[in-house]
Motif scaffolding. Structure first.
Motif, PDB file in Angstrom:
ATOM      1  N   ALA A   5       0.823  -1.213   0.000  1.00  0.00           N
ATOM      2  CA  ALA A   5       0.000   0.000   0.000  1.00  0.00           C
ATOM      3  C   ALA A   5       0.859   1.266   0.000  1.00  0.00           C
ATOM      4  O   ALA A   5       0.390   2.328  -0.403  1.00  0.00           O
ATOM      5  CB  ALA A   5      -0.929  -0.005   1.210  1.00  0.00           C
ATOM      6  N   SER A  50      -6.418   8.476  -1.458  1.00  0.00           N
ATOM      7  CA  SER A  50      -6.284   7.150  -0.848  1.00  0.00           C
ATOM      8  C   SER A  50      -7.310   6.148  -1.364  1.00  0.00           C
ATOM      9  O   SER A  50      -7.753   5.272  -0.631  1.00  0.00           O
ATOM     10  CB  SER A  50      -6.388   7.226   0.679  1.00  0.00           C
ATOM     11  N   ARG A  65      -8.025  -2.287  -2.826  1.00  0.00           N
ATOM     12  CA  ARG A  65      -8.045  -1.150  -1.912  1.00  0.00           C
ATOM     13  C   ARG A  65      -6.768  -1.104  -1.075  1.00  0.00           C
ATOM     14  O   ARG A  65      -6.143  -2.128  -0.831  1.00  0.00           O
ATOM     15  CB  ARG A  65      -9.251  -1.262  -0.974  1.00  0.00           C
ATOM     16  N   GLN A  66      -6.462   0.089  -0.579  1.00  0.00           N
ATOM     17  CA  GLN A  66      -5.284   0.314   0.274  1.00  0.00           C
ATOM     18  C   GLN A  66      -5.264  -0.644   1.455  1.00  0.00           C
ATOM     19  O   GLN A  66      -4.237  -1.233   1.779  1.00  0.00           O
ATOM     20  CB  GLN A  66      -5.319   1.752   0.828  1.00  0.00           C
ATOM     21  N   GLU A  67      -6.429  -0.770   2.137  1.00  0.00           N
ATOM     22  CA  GLU A  67      -6.479  -1.566   3.359  1.00  0.00           C
ATOM     23  C   GLU A  67      -6.063  -3.011   3.110  1.00  0.00           C
ATOM     24  O   GLU A  67      -5.489  -3.651   3.988  1.00  0.00           O
ATOM     25  CB  GLU A  67      -7.896  -1.511   3.947  1.00  0.00           C
ATOM     26  N   HIS A  68      -6.349  -3.529   1.888  1.00  0.00           N
ATOM     27  CA  HIS A  68      -5.980  -4.911   1.604  1.00  0.00           C
ATOM     28  C   HIS A  68      -4.560  -5.013   1.059  1.00  0.00           C
ATOM     29  O   HIS A  68      -3.868  -5.993   1.331  1.00  0.00           O
ATOM     30  CB  HIS A  68      -6.996  -5.546   0.662  1.00  0.00           C
ATOM     31  N   ALA A  70      -2.250  -3.338   2.104  1.00  0.00           N
ATOM     32  CA  ALA A  70      -1.381  -3.203   3.277  1.00  0.00           C
ATOM     33  C   ALA A  70      -1.017  -4.567   3.864  1.00  0.00           C
ATOM     34  O   ALA A  70      -0.068  -4.675   4.634  1.00  0.00           O
ATOM     35  CB  ALA A  70      -2.067  -2.340   4.336  1.00  0.00           C
ATOM     36  N   HIS A  71      -1.769  -5.613   3.501  1.00  0.00           N
ATOM     37  CA  HIS A  71      -1.457  -6.952   4.015  1.00  0.00           C
ATOM     38  C   HIS A  71      -0.279  -7.588   3.276  1.00  0.00           C
ATOM     39  O   HIS A  71       0.227  -8.614   3.716  1.00  0.00           O
ATOM     40  CB  HIS A  71      -2.665  -7.885   3.870  1.00  0.00           C
TER      41      HIS A  71
END
Lengths: 78, 643
Positions: A5, A50, A65-68, A70-71
Motif C-alpha cells: 500500500a 487514498s 483497496r489500500q487496506e488490503h 497493506a497486508h
C-alpha cells in the motif's frame, strides 16, 4: 518492512510475504489472486484521495483497496 | 437434477434426472459464459441457488451422443469460500447443496493471457479428484500480444485433457462438445497438484515452464486508453461525460418509442371502446388489461436500452474502470465500486438496479445496496413528480435565469440520491456491519464485445423484468380496477348521465370505503381519502398514483381532470372547503414519494435476489416509517414558511 500500500506508483517490487496476522481465509484469497511470495508486482496507478490502486500481478491488472494492499509485505524497489 | 434446487418451480425447464452433469468453472472475464452460451445456445435457464443471492445458470448442450446438462458456476478466483455466497460454489461441487447432485465432471476455463494466476484455480479443481478437463481461451489475443503456449505440452504437464477454444470463431467448441460425452475416459492426472498454497506456486512455475509459456506483453492500447480514462482529472471528466451520454441515450432514444407505445395502447383502448362498448367487459379490457399491462409496457424500451448499454459497457471493460473511479466515493457509504453500477441502473428502475447487484462479491454489501436502491430517483417517480411539482409551482415561474419547476425536480433527485447514500451508510454500520470478503476487481483489457453476448445478456434481464413486473402490476391493476368499479349501483344511477353516474359509483365504491377507512392514518399529512386512494393504488407501482387521481377526478370533471385537480377542495371534515392541494400537502406528498417503497416489483425482486422475505420486509418497514415521518416534517416546515 515495506507494505504494498505504501509503494509509489510506477514502482516494481517483489512480494516477500502476506502479513501472518491476516485472517487465514483472506491470506488464501490474496494468494489465489496472485499475491504469492516471490512474484513481481508493479504499481500501475493509484486513485486520488487514498482510493484503490491498480496492480499488475501474474500478467493481469487488479484493482485493490489500500487496506488490503497493506497486508502484502514487499521487498525494496527494483 | 431435481426441481428442489430451483427457486421457482419450473422443473420442466431444468435438466431431466439421469443426465450427465458438467460444471463449468472459471475466473470472471475468462470467457466462461461465452463458452456456456455456445454450448447451450438459448436454452439456458436461470434461477437462484436456494437461500442465497447467487444466480444459477444451467443449460443443455447437444453432444454427438445425446445431451448433457451444463452448469455455469459463478465466476471465481478461488474455490475456498469466504462468504455464504461463495460457499454455494463449494457446496455445489461437493454435492451438498439440497437437490443438486455432485457434477459428474468439471471443465475449468482458463484465460491463456492470465495463466500464471489461473492455473491456481485449475490446481484447486484438480485437487477435487473429479474428472477434469481444461479449456484454454483467449489464445488469439495471447499470440497477438507476443505470448507463447504449447497446448499439448500443457496437457502433458497437467496430466489432464486440454482443449484450446476461440469462442468468436467457434474453434474448439466441437471438440469440447465431443469430449463432454465421455468424462469417464478423461485422463486422471498421474501426479495431482499439491494442496498446500506455497507448493502450488512451485507447481504453477513448473507447469508453465514445461508448457513453454511466455507471458503476453501488457496490452499497449489498454494501457494508453487507461492513462486517460483512469487519470485523476481526465478520468473523472470522461466518466461524467459517459454517464451523461448514458442517461441522454436512455431518455431521448427511449422517449419516442415510449410515445409510440402509448399511442398504440390508446388506439387499442379506443378500438375496445368502439367494438366492445362501455359495458363491464369493455371497461375491464380497456382499464384493467390495457391500462394495467400498458403501465409496464411503456417502461420496457427504457429498461431494455438500459440493460443493453450496461451489457455493452461491461463487455467493453468500462464498468470495471467506472467501479475503480467510484470506489473512493462508494467507500464513504460503506459500499464499494461495484455497487455503483447498481445505483446507476436504479436511476431508471430499481428492479434492474437490484438485479445488477449480482456482480458484488460481498453479500452484506450486496444486501445494503439492494435495500438502498429503491431510494434512487427511478423513472416511475417522474410522472408523479411532474404532476405534483406542476401543482406546487406554476409553470413559467423563474428565479432569475432558472426555471423554478426544474429546480424543484432537481432538488427531489438530489434528496433521493443523498438519502440512498445515507441509508446505505447506516445499514452498513448497523445490521449489515463488517464482512471478510475484500473488494478486488480485475481490469480486463478493453475488448470489443460480441453482439450476440450483449444481446443475450440484456435479453435475459428484460425477460425477467417483463415476467416479474408484468404479473405483479397487472394483478394490482385488475384488483384496483375492480375496487373502483364495484359495486355497480345500477339501480341508483338510472337516469343520471354518464359522468354523474361514474362519480356516484366511485364515491360509493369499495375503493372509496377503503380510502375513507385509512383516511385517519394520513390525516396528519393533509391527505384526504381520494389522495389515500391514489397511495393505495401506488402500492403496486408509483406511476399508478397519477392514473388513479386521473380516474377519480375524471369522475368529477371528465372534460378537464387536471383543472379539477388544481381546484379540488376537502369534501368534509374540519378542513372542508379549503384547497386540497395546498403547498404543505403537495410538499408532504412529494417527500412521501421520495422515500416510500411503493413498488411491488421492487419488493418481489428483493425477495428473489436475497432469497428471503426478511430483507424486503425490513425495506418496506424502514422506508414507510421514514416516508411518513419525513412527509409530516416537510408539511410542518412548509406550513411554517408559507404562513
Amino acid at each position: 518492512m515495506t507494505r504494498l500500500a505504501d509503494v509509489r506508483s510506477g514502482a516494481v517490487v517483489r512480494i516477500e510475504a502476506i502479513d501472518p496476522e491476516v485472517a487465514p481465509l483472506l491470506r488464501l484469497r490474496l494468494t489465489h489472486l496472485g499475491f504469492r511470495p516471490g512474484e513481481q508486482v508493479a504499481v500501475v496507478r493509484r486513485a486520488p484521495f487514498s482510493g484503490p490502486a491498480v496492480y499488475r500481478i501474474c500478467d493481469y491488472d487488479l484493482c485493490l483497496r489500500q487496506e488490503h494492499a497493506a497486508h502484502v509485505i514487499v521487498g525494496v524497489e527494483q | 437434477m431435481s426441481a428442489a434446487c430451483h427457486d421457482d418451480p419450473a422443473p420442466e425447464r431444468g435438466a431431466p434426472t439421469g443426465l450427465r452433469r458438467i460444471a463449468l468453472i472459471g475466473s470472471p472475464n475468462a470467457g466462461k459464459t461465452t463458452i456456456f452460451n455456445q454450448l447451450t445456445g438459448l436454452r439456458a435457464h436461470t434461477a437462484n441457488y436456494p437461500g442465497v443471492t447467487v444466480t444459477r445458470s444451467e443449460g443443455m448442450a447437444h453432444t454427438p451422443a445425446g445431451r448433457v446438462a451444463v452448469e455455469d458456476v459463478p465466476g471465481t478466483y478461488s474455490l475456498s469460500a469466504m462468504s455464504p455466497d461463495e460457499q454455494v460454489v463449494v457446496d455445489l461441487l461437493d454435492g451438498t447443496l439440497p437437490g443438486c447432485p455432485t457434477p459428474d465432471a468439471l471443465v475449468v476455463v482458463l484465460d491463456a493471457t492470465t495463466l500464471r494466476r489461473s492455473l491456481t484455480l485449475a490446481a484447486q479443481a484438480m485437487a477435487r479428484h473429479q474428472p477434469t478437463l481444461v479449456a484454454v481461451t483467449m489464445l488469439d489475443e495471447h499470440a497477438a500480444r507476443g505470448g507463447r503456449l504449447d497446448l499439448p505440452a500443457l496437457a502433458e504437464a497437467l496430466g489432464v485433457g486440454v482443449v484450446g477454444v476461440i469462442p468468436p470463431s467457434g474453434e474448439g467448441i466441437a471438440e469440447l462438445r465431443a469430449r463432454l460425452d465421455r468424462p469417464q475416459d478423461w485422463a486422471e492426472p498421474p501426479f495431482p497438484p499439491p494442496a498446500d498454497s506455497e507448493e502450488q506456486t512451485a507447481w504453477v512455475r513448473s507447469v508453465l515452464a514445461a508448457a513453454d509459456y511466455h507471458a503476453p506483453r501488457p496490452d499497449a492500447t489498454t494501457r494508453a486508453v487507461d492513462d486517460v480514462l483512469l487519470h485523476p482529472l481526465w478520468g473523472g471528466v470522461v466518466f461524467v461525460a459517459v454517464m451523461f451520454a448514458f442517461f441522454q441515450t436512455i431518455f431521448t432514444v427511449a422517449a419516442p418509442i415510449q410515445d409510440t407505445l402509448q399511442r398504440g395502447l390508446g388506439w387499442l383502448a379506443e378500438q375496445v371502446a368502439d367494438h366492445v362498448g362501455h359495458g363491464f367487459v369493455g371497461a375491464f379490457l380497456s382499464e384493467a388489461v390495457i391500462g394495467g399491462v400498458g403501465s409496464v409496457l411503456v417502461f420496457v424500451p427504457q429498461v431494455a436500452l438500459l440493460f443493453l448499454l450496461i451489457a455493452l459497457l461491461e463487455g467493453l471493460g468500462y464498468m470495471a474502470r467506472a467501479a475503480y473511479l467510484m470506489d473512493r466515493i462508494m467507500a464513504a457509504t460503506g459500499l464499494d465500486g461495484r455497487a455503483f453500477v447498481a445505483m446507476l441502473s436504479s436511476f431508471a428502475c430499481a428492479v434492474p438496479g437490484i438485479m445488477a447487484t449480482r456482480t458484488i462479491g460481498s453479500s452484506k454489501t450486496r444486501i445494503a445496496t439492494i435495500l438502498a436502491a429503491p431510494l434512487m430517483p427511478c423513472s416511475a417517480r417522474l410522472p408523479v413528480y411532474v404532476l405534483l411539482v406542476g401543482l406546487l409551482v406554476p409553470s413559467g415561474t423563474r428565479w432569475g435565469p432558472v426555471q423554478a419547476q426544474g429546480v424543484a425536480m432537481f432538488a427531489l433527485y438530489v434528496l433521493g440520491g443523498l438519502s440512498a447514500m445515507v441509508s446505505a451508510r447506516v445499514l452498513r454500520s448497523t445490521v449489515l456491519r463488517g464482512e471478510l470478503v475484500p473488494f478486488y476487481l480485475e481490469m480486463p483489457p478493453y475488448r470489443m464485445p460480441r453482439l450476440r453476448s450483449v444481446l443475450l445478456s440484456s435479453w435475459s434481464s428484460v425477460r425477467m423484468f417483463l415476467r416479474k413486473a408484468g404479473t405483479i402490476i397487472f394483478g394490482t391493476a385488475v384488483v384496483l380496477w375492480a375496487l373502483l368499479a364495484f359495486p355497480t349501483r345500477d339501480a341508483e344511477t338510472i337516469g343520471l348521465d354518464q359522468a354523474h353516474a361514474s362519480a356516484y359509483v366511485l364515491e360509493h365504491s369499495y375503493a372509496a370505503q377503503l380510502g375513507r377507512a385509512i383516511e385517519p392514518v394520513f390525516e396528519p399529512l393533509g391527505f384526504d381519502w381520494r389522495i389515500d386512494l391514489g397511495l393505495v393504488g401506488a402500492v403496486s407501482a408509483r406511476e399508478v398514483f397519477v392514473s388513479t387521481l386521473g380516474q377519480v377526478w375524471a369522475a368529477t370533471d371528465p372534460e378537464d381532470p387536471s383543472a379539477a385537480l388544481a381546484e379540488a377542495t376537502y369534501l368534509d371534515g374540519p378542513r372542508a372547503g379549503e384547497p386540497l392541494f395546498s403547498a404543505p400537502t403537495v410538499v408532504a406528498l412529494l417527500v412521501w414519494f421520495v422515500y416510500a417503497l411503493q413498488c411491488m416489483s421492487t419488493v418481489a425482486v428483493m425477495r428473489r435476489e436475497t432469497g428471503s422475505w426478511r430483507w424486503p420486509a425490513l425495506a418496506l418497514t424502514y422506508l414507510t416509517l421514514i416516508a411518513y415521518a419525513a412527509a409530516w416534517l416537510a408539511r410542518l416546515i412548509t406550513l411554517a414558511v408559507t404562513t
